[in-house]
Design an enzyme around this catalytic site. Structure first.
Site, PDB file in Angstrom:
ATOM      1  N   LEU A 146      -4.460  -2.143  -2.421  1.00 11.98           N
ATOM      2  CA  LEU A 146      -3.402  -1.614  -1.542  1.00 11.98           C
ATOM      3  C   LEU A 146      -3.053  -0.162  -1.844  1.00 11.98           C
ATOM      4  CD1 LEU A 146      -1.034  -4.715  -1.552  1.00 11.98           C
ATOM      5  CD2 LEU A 146      -2.471  -3.950   0.331  1.00 11.98           C
ATOM      6  N   ARG A 147      -3.823   0.442  -2.762  1.00 10.03           N
ATOM      7  CA  ARG A 147      -3.497   1.813  -3.143  1.00 10.03           C
ATOM      8  C   ARG A 147      -3.602   2.763  -1.946  1.00 10.03           C
ATOM      9  NH1 ARG A 147      -6.429   2.184  -7.705  1.00 10.03           N
ATOM     10  NH2 ARG A 147      -4.764   1.569  -9.109  1.00 10.03           N
ATOM     11  N   GLY A 148      -4.587   2.544  -1.084  1.00 12.04           N
ATOM     12  CA  GLY A 148      -4.760   3.395   0.104  1.00 12.04           C
ATOM     13  C   GLY A 148      -3.558   3.341   1.025  1.00 12.04           C
TER      14      GLY A 148
END
Length: 363
Positions: free
Chosen positions: A287-289
Site C-alpha cells: 500500500l506504499r504507492g
C-alpha cells in the site's frame, strides 16, 4: 540566503536560477513540505546538476530552532524531534538553551561504513564509567535536514536498508554488547544514480517515496543559458544571488506556508478510491504507492496555496510516486511513466498528455 547569523558562508547557486529539471525540483520541494512522502530517488545522466539542485534547496530553506550544542539537532518543544536526553531534561523542568540553525544537507560518502553512518558506542567507557558513551554518526547530523546519497545504486544493500529504515521510522537505534542507544533521525532522504551503473533492487527502490528521471538538456539555447549562468555565478556570486533574492524569498515563503497548510488539507474519498484503483490496476505490491500518492497530492495542493486536492494535483504527482513500483523483474527497465498515465486516464476519465498532443496535431 548565503549568509546566516552574521557568519560568512560559501555561496550556493540559487534554487530558482536552475534551468529545467522540473520533475526533480518538484519532487524535492514536495518532500521538504511533507517528509512523510519518504524521500526521492533521482536517476539520470552525470553532470545534470543533481547535487547542485539538492544543495540549493537546502540553502533555500529557512533556519530551524534547535537545542543549542545538541548533536542531534533536537527540536526545543516537539517530543518526536528531540533526543531522549533532551526530553528527560525538559521533564525535569530544566531550562533548555535554544539556537537557530540552517537546515543541513549531509553528503553520505560512497565508502562509508555502518559505524560512520549510524554512530558507535564506546563499550570500554560504558563499562568502566557506567555511562552510555555514544559517538554520533551521519544520521544524527542529518536529523531535521537532508541526507544525500550519490550513486546510491553502488551502495551496499544492507546500508541502503539502514538508511531507509531510519527515514521511515524517524529513529536510529544502535545496539552493541547489550547496550542500546537511539536518537531521532527525521530527514529527507535523496538518492541519486546513473542507470548505466545498475539499478537498485526493486524491493529497495519501492521504499523511496518518489522517483524522478532527469536527462541532459538537448536544446542548444538552453545549454548556452545554463553555461552562461554558471559562469556569471562563479565570477560574481553575491551579484548573481542578489538578482534572485526576491524569487528565493518568495519560494521559501511558499514552502513555509505549505508546511503550515498541510494539516488543513482535505482529499475527497472518491479521489482516494481512484488512486487505489490505479495502484490496483498497475498491480503495485503493498500500500506504499497509495499512501505516498495521497501525501504527495496533498503537499502539491498546499504548495499551490489551496486546501482541496483536485484531479490535476493527483495527475501531476502520480507518475513520480508509482513508476518505480511497477518492476517485478530486476532486469526490467523502469517505465518512463506511460503505463501510469494510461491507467490514470482510464480510472479518472481524463486524457493523457499523449492524447492531448495527438488531438492538437489534428487541428
Amino acid at each position: 540566503m548565503s549568509y546566516t547569523s552574521g557568519t560568512k558562508r560559501r555561496a550556493v547557486f540559487p534554487f530558482t536560477a536552475i534551468v529545467g529539471q522540473q520533475e526533480m525540483k518538484l519532487a524535492l520541494i514536495l518532500n521538504v513540505i511533507d517528509p512523510k512522502i519518504g524521500g526521492v530517488m533521482i536517476m539520470g545522466d552525470r553532470g545534470t546538476g543533481k547535487s547542485t539542485t539538492i544543495r540549493a534547496l537546502a540553502d533555500l530553506l529557512p533556519e530551524i530552532p534547535i537545542v543549542a550544542n545538541d548533536p542531534f539537532n533536537s527540536h526545543p518543544s516537539e517530543p518526536d524531534l528531540m533526543s531522549d536526553d533532551i526530553r528527560q531534561r525538559l521533564l525535569q523542568g530544566e531550562n533548555i538553551p535554544v539556537a537557530q540553525k540552517k537546515v543541513e544537507m549531509i553528503d553520505l560518502p560512497l565508502g562509508a561504513t555502518e559505524d560512520r553512518v549510524c554512530g558507535t558506542i564506546d563499550i570500554e567507557k560504558a563499562l568502566s564509567e557506567g555511562v552510555k558513551a555514544f559517538e554520533p554518526g551521519l544520521l544524527a547530523k542529518a536529523n531535521r535536514g537532508i541526507l544525500y546519497v550519490d550513486e546510491v545504486n553502488l551502495l551496499d544493500d544492507h546500508l541502503v536498508d539502514v538508511l531507509l529504515d531510519s527515514a521511515a521510522s524517524g529513529w536510529n537505534t544502535v545496539e552493541r554488547e547489550g547496550i542500546s542507544i537511539r536518537h531521532p533521525a527525521r530527514f529527507v532522504l535523496v538518492g541519486s544514480g546513473n542507470p548505466e551503473e545498475g539499478e537498485l533492487r526493486p524491493q529497495l527502490l519501492d521504499r523511496f517515496g518518489m522517483h524522478s528521471e532527469i536527462r541532459t538538456v538537448r536544446e542548444p539555447a538552453l545549454r548556452v543559458q545554463i553555461v552562461e549562468q554558471r559562469s556569471e555565478f562563479d565570477k560574481n556570486p553575491s551579484e548573481f544571488l542578489a538578482r534572485y533574492k526576491i524569487e528565493q524569498e518568495e519560494l521559501q515563503q511558499r514552502i513555509v506556508n505549505a508546511q503550515k497548510l498541510l494539516t488543513q488539507l482535505n482529499i475527497d474519498y472518491n479521489l482516494r478510491v481512484n488512486i487505489s484503483e490505479v495502484c490496483s490496476e498497475l498491480n503495485v505490491d503493498g500500500l506504499r504507492g497509495d499512501i505516498v500518492t495521497n501525501h504527495a497530492a496533498k503537499a502539491l495542493t498546499a504548495f499551490e496555496g489551496r486546501t482541496e486536492v483536485t484531479v490535476e494535483d493527483i495527475q501531476r504527482v502520480i507518475t513520480l510516486c508509482l513508476r518505480h513500483r511497477l518492476r517485478k523483474d530486476p532486469l526490467e527497465a523502469i517505465d518512463s511513466g506511460y503505463k501510469v498515465e494510461k491507467a490514470f486516464s482510464r480510472v479518472f476519465g481524463v486524457a493523457t498528455s499523449e492524447d492531448t498532443a495527438q488531438a492538437n496535431s489534428k487541428k
